[in-house]
Design a protein around this motif. Structure first.
Motif, PDB file in Angstrom:
ATOM      1  N   THR A  54      35.975  40.992  43.547  1.00 44.23           N
ATOM      2  CA  THR A  54      37.251  41.709  43.640  1.00 44.23           C
ATOM      3  C   THR A  54      37.243  42.925  44.567  1.00 44.23           C
ATOM      4  O   THR A  54      38.286  43.294  45.104  1.00 44.23           O
ATOM      5  CB  THR A  54      37.707  42.157  42.234  1.00 44.23           C
ATOM      6  OG1 THR A  54      36.713  43.000  41.662  1.00 44.23           O
ATOM      7  CG2 THR A  54      37.940  40.942  41.344  1.00 44.23           C
ATOM      8  N   GLU A  62      41.088  43.329  45.011  1.00 37.06           N
ATOM      9  CA  GLU A  62      42.019  42.252  45.311  1.00 37.06           C
ATOM     10  C   GLU A  62      41.526  40.985  44.645  1.00 37.06           C
ATOM     11  O   GLU A  62      40.344  40.633  44.748  1.00 37.06           O
ATOM     12  CB  GLU A  62      42.147  42.040  46.821  1.00 37.06           C
ATOM     13  CG  GLU A  62      42.730  43.229  47.562  1.00 37.06           C
ATOM     14  CD  GLU A  62      42.881  42.964  49.046  1.00 37.06           C
ATOM     15  OE1 GLU A  62      42.516  41.834  49.481  1.00 37.06           O
ATOM     16  OE2 GLU A  62      43.352  43.860  49.765  1.00 37.06           O
ATOM     17  N   ARG A  63      42.419  40.305  43.978  1.00 38.64           N
ATOM     18  CA  ARG A  63      42.051  39.105  43.240  1.00 38.64           C
ATOM     19  C   ARG A  63      41.993  37.907  44.192  1.00 38.64           C
ATOM     20  O   ARG A  63      42.999  37.524  44.795  1.00 38.64           O
ATOM     21  CB  ARG A  63      43.095  38.846  42.154  1.00 38.64           C
ATOM     22  CG  ARG A  63      42.750  37.703  41.227  1.00 38.64           C
ATOM     23  CD  ARG A  63      41.722  38.107  40.209  1.00 38.64           C
ATOM     24  NE  ARG A  63      41.261  36.953  39.458  1.00 38.64           N
ATOM     25  CZ  ARG A  63      40.494  37.024  38.393  1.00 38.64           C
ATOM     26  NH1 ARG A  63      40.092  38.197  37.947  1.00 38.64           N
ATOM     27  NH2 ARG A  63      40.112  35.948  37.769  1.00 38.64           N
ATOM     28  N   PRO A  64      40.809  37.289  44.387  1.00 37.68           N
ATOM     29  CA  PRO A  64      40.716  36.119  45.272  1.00 37.68           C
ATOM     30  C   PRO A  64      41.363  34.900  44.621  1.00 37.68           C
ATOM     31  O   PRO A  64      41.537  34.836  43.399  1.00 37.68           O
ATOM     32  CB  PRO A  64      39.211  35.917  45.439  1.00 37.68           C
ATOM     33  CG  PRO A  64      38.616  36.494  44.197  1.00 37.68           C
ATOM     34  CD  PRO A  64      39.502  37.646  43.798  1.00 37.68           C
ATOM     35  N   THR A  65      41.705  33.945  45.450  1.00 37.42           N
ATOM     36  CA  THR A  65      42.366  32.747  44.929  1.00 37.42           C
ATOM     37  C   THR A  65      41.399  31.805  44.229  1.00 37.42           C
ATOM     38  O   THR A  65      41.800  30.993  43.399  1.00 37.42           O
ATOM     39  CB  THR A  65      43.068  31.987  46.069  1.00 37.42           C
ATOM     40  OG1 THR A  65      42.093  31.672  47.076  1.00 37.42           O
ATOM     41  CG2 THR A  65      44.173  32.836  46.675  1.00 37.42           C
ATOM     42  N   SER A  66      40.101  31.904  44.563  1.00 34.13           N
ATOM     43  CA  SER A  66      39.118  31.004  43.954  1.00 34.13           C
ATOM     44  C   SER A  66      37.832  31.756  43.645  1.00 34.13           C
ATOM     45  O   SER A  66      37.547  32.805  44.223  1.00 34.13           O
ATOM     46  CB  SER A  66      38.818  29.815  44.878  1.00 34.13           C
ATOM     47  OG  SER A  66      38.304  30.271  46.120  1.00 34.13           O
ATOM     48  N   SER A  77      39.286  34.531  34.466  1.00 33.83           N
ATOM     49  CA  SER A  77      40.445  34.085  35.231  1.00 33.83           C
ATOM     50  C   SER A  77      41.653  34.944  34.863  1.00 33.83           C
ATOM     51  O   SER A  77      41.615  35.716  33.907  1.00 33.83           O
ATOM     52  CB  SER A  77      40.736  32.608  34.934  1.00 33.83           C
ATOM     53  OG  SER A  77      40.933  32.410  33.539  1.00 33.83           O
ATOM     54  N   THR A  86      34.360  26.216  40.772  1.00 40.49           N
ATOM     55  CA  THR A  86      34.376  26.635  42.179  1.00 40.49           C
ATOM     56  C   THR A  86      34.624  25.485  43.144  1.00 40.49           C
ATOM     57  O   THR A  86      35.018  25.707  44.287  1.00 40.49           O
ATOM     58  CB  THR A  86      33.046  27.297  42.557  1.00 40.49           C
ATOM     59  OG1 THR A  86      31.985  26.323  42.474  1.00 40.49           O
ATOM     60  CG2 THR A  86      32.731  28.452  41.620  1.00 40.49           C
ATOM     61  N   TYR A 128      34.680  35.880  40.345  1.00 41.61           N
ATOM     62  CA  TYR A 128      35.700  36.331  41.295  1.00 41.61           C
ATOM     63  C   TYR A 128      35.265  37.694  41.848  1.00 41.61           C
ATOM     64  O   TYR A 128      35.145  38.663  41.105  1.00 41.61           O
ATOM     65  CB  TYR A 128      37.057  36.449  40.605  1.00 41.61           C
ATOM     66  CG  TYR A 128      37.602  35.134  40.101  1.00 41.61           C
ATOM     67  CD1 TYR A 128      38.413  34.333  40.912  1.00 41.61           C
ATOM     68  CD2 TYR A 128      37.289  34.679  38.826  1.00 41.61           C
ATOM     69  CE1 TYR A 128      38.904  33.112  40.453  1.00 41.61           C
ATOM     70  CE2 TYR A 128      37.774  33.465  38.361  1.00 41.61           C
ATOM     71  CZ  TYR A 128      38.573  32.688  39.177  1.00 41.61           C
ATOM     72  OH  TYR A 128      39.053  31.486  38.721  1.00 41.61           O
ATOM     73  N   THR A 130      41.323  42.605  37.420  1.00 42.39           N
ATOM     74  CA  THR A 130      40.772  42.923  38.747  1.00 42.39           C
ATOM     75  C   THR A 130      39.985  44.227  38.717  1.00 42.39           C
ATOM     76  O   THR A 130      40.546  45.318  38.927  1.00 42.39           O
ATOM     77  CB  THR A 130      41.912  43.038  39.792  1.00 42.39           C
ATOM     78  OG1 THR A 130      42.752  41.885  39.715  1.00 42.39           O
ATOM     79  CG2 THR A 130      41.334  43.160  41.196  1.00 42.39           C
TER      80      THR A 130
END
Length: 333
Positions: free
Chosen positions: A136, A118-122, A80, A256, A134, A84
């Motif tokens: 990325t 790109e870092r996803p939100t979930s 978390s 998740t 995640y 990335t």
């Protein structure tokens, strides 16, 4: 007969489902320069490389592809925060000259394409190795002529952490790769940052608790002691594997949220629990006789355990060995 048909149906579904949806795991080391890049043996085959980036570090992979194939690369991480993993694709066939991040080495004669992650939100749930990751970055390139690709994995801000790499798109396992998966899954959970007790603790608790229960229930009048002990050990290891998978599934879903993908994981929980539970019932019977039907059941249970990555091979080997043991060595009916 209904139980037999159910077992065959489950067996067929697992044979079809696992090879077409799972990745072959691998754990690279020292691939920190283009010269030391991981040489992917079959870059069309679907791989999951569980790598790790040190601060400011770059990891390299090399893949040779033929015309008509395609390069597919993705990155993921269980970590978390802002970490990335990102991708630079290099090849003699590329004319692009993107600004390459500092620390990434581009060999002479190669062009480069940079795909910053790109870092996803979930996190996304992974059903076969129950985990939360995640995703990325993703790169897909058609191959128009035979060429070699050099793939660099980096982190834009130089952070350190576990960086997973998926490469390829055709899912298949060799026999050795398939039977090694239970051991690889433990390494995967350790790679995620779990300690050893969390990674395999449920399995050992079931085995140790079950052996204690068996000892407490042991009766002097029981016959076929070796068969009982072997069946108990196999049953406990298989049940313990199912419980361990269940624990990993719960830990992943807590990160998740609920997802229909848990239904896939459920097969890797329910099948070992049913097969292992039946084997334990045999071990605790007053007369653990080996009829022809029981022997067939042991073979089916051992096969299902192997297909669901339960029992760390040991369970399957024991069940098959007991199933084919000549009648003169056991009480038979």
């Amino acid at each position: 007969m209904n139980a037999f048909r159910t077992g065959v149906a489950v067996l067929a579904l697992l044979l079809l489902a696992v090879p077409v949806a799972a990745h072959v795991p691998s754990f690279p080391v020292d691939n920190t320069t283009p010269e030391r890049a991981v040489a992917v043996p079959d870059p069309v085959k679907s791989w999951s490389f569980y790598d790790r980036l040190g601060a400011g570090e770059v990891k390299y992979y090399r893949a040779s592809l033929d015309a008509g194939q395609r390069l597919e690369v993705g990155t993921f991480t269980p970590q978390s925060g802002a970490f990335t993993p990102s991708v630079v694709v290099m090849s003699p066939s590329l004319n692009a000259t993107d600004d390459v991040p500092a620390g990434v080495t581009v060999p002479d004669g190669m062009g480069a394409v940079v795909v910053e992650g790109e870092r996803p939100t979930s996190a996304t749930y992974e059903p076969f190795a129950p985990s939360a990751n995640y995703q990325t970055a993703r790169v897909t390139m058609p191959v128009e002529e035979e060429t070699t690709y050099l793939v660099a994995i980096y982190e834009p801000t130089g952070q350190s952490g576990p960086a997973g790499v998926t490469l390829g798109y055709t899912e298949s396992f060799s026999l050795v790769e398939y039977v090694s998966v239970p051991f690889d899954l433990v390494r995967t959970h350790l790679w995620e940052g779990q300690n050893l007790f969390v990674a395999v603790g449920p399995l050992f608790l079931v085995v140790l608790g079950g052996l204690g229960f068996l000892r407490a229930r042991w009766e002097r009048a029981w016959t076929n002691a070796p068969v009982r002990v072997l069946l108990a050990v196999a049953g406990l290891v298989i049940v313990g594997s199912g419980v361990n998978t269940l624990a990993q599934m719960v830990l992943a879903v807590l990160r998740t949220g609920p997802t229909s993908a848990v239904l896939v994981t459920a097969a890797f929980v329910v099948v070992p629990l049913l097969c292992g539970g039946w084997v334990l019932w045999l071990a605790l019977r007053d007369e653990p006789t080996l009829t022809m039907g029981t022997r067939v059941g042991l073979l089916v249970s051992g096969t299902l355990a192997l297909l669901t990555w339960a029992g760390f091979i040991v369970g399957t080997v024991i069940l098959v060995a007991v199933a084919v043991t000549p009648a003169r060595f056991v009480r038979d009916q």
